[in-house]
Scaffold this motif. Sequence first.
Motif, PDB file in Angstrom:
ATOM      1  N   SER A 195      37.450  42.852  42.018  1.00 24.04           N
ATOM      2  CA  SER A 195      37.661  42.929  43.147  1.00 24.04           C
ATOM      3  C   SER A 195      38.502  42.501  43.995  1.00 24.04           C
ATOM      4  O   SER A 195      39.492  43.152  45.392  1.00 24.04           O
ATOM      5  CB  SER A 195      36.412  42.421  43.975  1.00 24.04           C
ATOM      6  OG  SER A 195      36.558  42.234  45.286  1.00 24.04           O
ATOM      7  N   GLU A 196      39.265  41.775  43.883  1.00 24.21           N
ATOM      8  CA  GLU A 196      40.369  40.651  43.904  1.00 24.21           C
ATOM      9  C   GLU A 196      41.962  42.161  43.857  1.00 24.21           C
ATOM     10  O   GLU A 196      42.719  42.348  44.823  1.00 24.21           O
ATOM     11  CB  GLU A 196      41.188  40.061  43.027  1.00 24.21           C
ATOM     12  CG  GLU A 196      42.164  38.572  44.167  1.00 24.21           C
ATOM     13  CD  GLU A 196      41.666  37.557  42.526  1.00 24.21           C
ATOM     14  OE1 GLU A 196      40.653  37.264  42.678  1.00 24.21           O
ATOM     15  OE2 GLU A 196      42.799  36.674  43.118  1.00 24.21           O
ATOM     16  N   ALA A 197      41.688  42.540  42.304  1.00 25.46           N
ATOM     17  CA  ALA A 197      42.938  43.573  41.934  1.00 25.46           C
ATOM     18  C   ALA A 197      41.937  44.993  42.818  1.00 25.46           C
ATOM     19  O   ALA A 197      43.870  45.290  43.177  1.00 25.46           O
ATOM     20  CB  ALA A 197      42.166  43.982  40.250  1.00 25.46           C
ATOM     21  N   ASN A 220      34.515  35.616  36.210  1.00 20.06           N
ATOM     22  CA  ASN A 220      33.938  36.790  36.264  1.00 20.06           C
ATOM     23  C   ASN A 220      34.669  38.166  36.577  1.00 20.06           C
ATOM     24  O   ASN A 220      35.931  37.982  37.918  1.00 20.06           O
ATOM     25  CB  ASN A 220      33.265  36.405  37.552  1.00 20.06           C
ATOM     26  CG  ASN A 220      32.550  37.181  38.165  1.00 20.06           C
ATOM     27  OD1 ASN A 220      32.738  38.634  38.550  1.00 20.06           O
ATOM     28  ND2 ASN A 220      30.672  37.723  37.941  1.00 20.06           N
ATOM     29  N   LEU A 221      34.521  39.168  36.016  1.00 18.69           N
ATOM     30  CA  LEU A 221      35.796  40.769  35.744  1.00 18.69           C
ATOM     31  C   LEU A 221      35.512  41.306  37.395  1.00 18.69           C
ATOM     32  O   LEU A 221      36.121  41.605  37.321  1.00 18.69           O
ATOM     33  CB  LEU A 221      35.455  40.563  34.270  1.00 18.69           C
ATOM     34  CG  LEU A 221      36.074  40.307  33.241  1.00 18.69           C
ATOM     35  CD1 LEU A 221      35.508  41.443  32.135  1.00 18.69           C
ATOM     36  CD2 LEU A 221      36.972  40.155  33.388  1.00 18.69           C
ATOM     37  N   ASP A 222      33.752  41.178  38.012  1.00 22.03           N
ATOM     38  CA  ASP A 222      34.149  41.881  38.790  1.00 22.03           C
ATOM     39  C   ASP A 222      34.511  41.410  40.058  1.00 22.03           C
ATOM     40  O   ASP A 222      34.966  41.893  40.752  1.00 22.03           O
ATOM     41  CB  ASP A 222      32.209  42.407  39.343  1.00 22.03           C
ATOM     42  CG  ASP A 222      31.477  42.548  37.911  1.00 22.03           C
ATOM     43  OD1 ASP A 222      31.866  43.769  37.715  1.00 22.03           O
ATOM     44  OD2 ASP A 222      30.471  43.001  37.428  1.00 22.03           O
ATOM     45  N   GLY A 261      31.353  44.562  29.393  1.00 16.88           N
ATOM     46  CA  GLY A 261      29.455  45.208  29.667  1.00 16.88           C
ATOM     47  C   GLY A 261      29.336  46.248  29.445  1.00 16.88           C
ATOM     48  O   GLY A 261      29.000  47.229  29.305  1.00 16.88           O
ATOM     49  N   TYR A 262      30.785  47.093  28.309  1.00 20.37           N
ATOM     50  CA  TYR A 262      30.780  48.647  28.441  1.00 20.37           C
ATOM     51  C   TYR A 262      30.283  48.838  26.581  1.00 20.37           C
ATOM     52  O   TYR A 262      30.072  47.949  26.585  1.00 20.37           O
ATOM     53  CB  TYR A 262      32.032  49.252  28.495  1.00 20.37           C
ATOM     54  CG  TYR A 262      33.555  49.062  29.462  1.00 20.37           C
ATOM     55  CD1 TYR A 262      31.823  48.756  30.905  1.00 20.37           C
ATOM     56  CD2 TYR A 262      34.505  48.611  30.113  1.00 20.37           C
ATOM     57  CE1 TYR A 262      32.736  49.023  32.128  1.00 20.37           C
ATOM     58  CE2 TYR A 262      34.174  48.971  31.362  1.00 20.37           C
ATOM     59  CZ  TYR A 262      33.682  49.206  32.283  1.00 20.37           C
ATOM     60  OH  TYR A 262      34.362  48.572  33.994  1.00 20.37           O
ATOM     61  N   ALA A 302      39.912  37.405  27.877  1.00 17.88           N
ATOM     62  CA  ALA A 302      39.586  37.757  29.146  1.00 17.88           C
ATOM     63  C   ALA A 302      38.771  36.131  29.680  1.00 17.88           C
ATOM     64  O   ALA A 302      38.224  36.709  30.884  1.00 17.88           O
ATOM     65  CB  ALA A 302      37.837  38.368  28.587  1.00 17.88           C
ATOM     66  N   GLU A 303      38.169  35.333  29.092  1.00 15.20           N
ATOM     67  CA  GLU A 303      37.131  33.996  29.400  1.00 15.20           C
ATOM     68  C   GLU A 303      38.099  33.241  31.035  1.00 15.20           C
ATOM     69  O   GLU A 303      37.199  32.184  31.492  1.00 15.20           O
ATOM     70  CB  GLU A 303      36.456  33.146  28.677  1.00 15.20           C
ATOM     71  CG  GLU A 303      37.477  32.785  28.027  1.00 15.20           C
ATOM     72  CD  GLU A 303      37.401  31.840  26.504  1.00 15.20           C
ATOM     73  OE1 GLU A 303      36.661  32.305  26.060  1.00 15.20           O
ATOM     74  OE2 GLU A 303      37.209  30.718  26.112  1.00 15.20           O
TER      75      GLU A 303
END
Length: 320
Positions: free
Chosen positions: A18-20, A12-14, A196-197, A7-8
């Motif tokens: 947004s890109e997805a 940034n996952l947000d 963060g879930y 994941a790293e």
Amino acid sequence: MRTFFNAEDIGNLDKALSEARAIKADRYAWKHLGRDKTILLVFFNNSLRTRLSSQKAAMNLGMNAIVLNIGQDSWRLETELGVVMDGDKSEHLREAIPVMGSYCDIIGVRSFASLSDREADYAETVLQQFVAYSGRPVISLESATVHPCQALADLITIDEYKRKTTPKVVLSWAPHPKALPQAVPNSFAQWMVAAGYEVVICHPEGYELDPRFTGGAKIEYDQMKAFEGADFVYAKNWSCPGVVCPEDYGKILSTDMSWTVGSRQMAVTDNARFMHCLPVRRNMIVTDEVIDSPASLVIPEAANREISAQLVMKRMLEAL
Ligand code: CP
């Protein structure tokens, strides 16, 4: 981005989500990026979704995609160093990888765990040879311990269907007749925690996943208790990770069919959506009733494999 394993690697996952969404809104908008570029997709193991979604994602980006099925289209390859090659393997990875690297700009590799040598599997010995000797950015298309393209697609799917900012996501072990690797549950746990879930992992005793992937998740041995109030249920089989008893690594420790996800378990959730990476064994992992219900997300989840693959390839092309 030079590697896509964890994941790293995506940052940034947000931002990634947004890109997805942008890719999904117009998947041909970056067709110029892949012009005169080639991705080599190397498969040591079978695939349906990963192969097709990776090829489609490459085409969306205007890239050429070459698929190589090791041992079918190619010579059988030796993966271990220091061996006398007097068996049925004609070529060593040590030569094959730099040769493959010379024909492409990006390499994707599918190479499952042996399930017989925990140390070698968890060191990702095959994948790391591609990193060391190809000279190219490397994507894990499911390697010994991780399946990041799947986990990113799962994250995109949950983002699309979640009804609250911090959903409760339950990863549940379920029975299977064959010993399967831990790559999917490892990555799913890692990515859901990174998002963060609220993450709960349930399984019979002995199936504890490696804490380097599950840190931040709650472990529960009572499946019904784990499912209470869940927003998403992710069913998956995995063999013994060898965390508690290293000598049991790769073994089937339980065939308890009461863990098959059915309407009994789904009834205690908060109208949870059902997820599975596919391929799935019906009425082993999940009942027909649940997978055929409106709660099931398995098809949109698989469709998002194209988006996750495209996001990763796009990032790699931008960094070339
Ligand atoms: N989920 C997944 O990776 O499917 P395949 O094994 O068919 O590629």
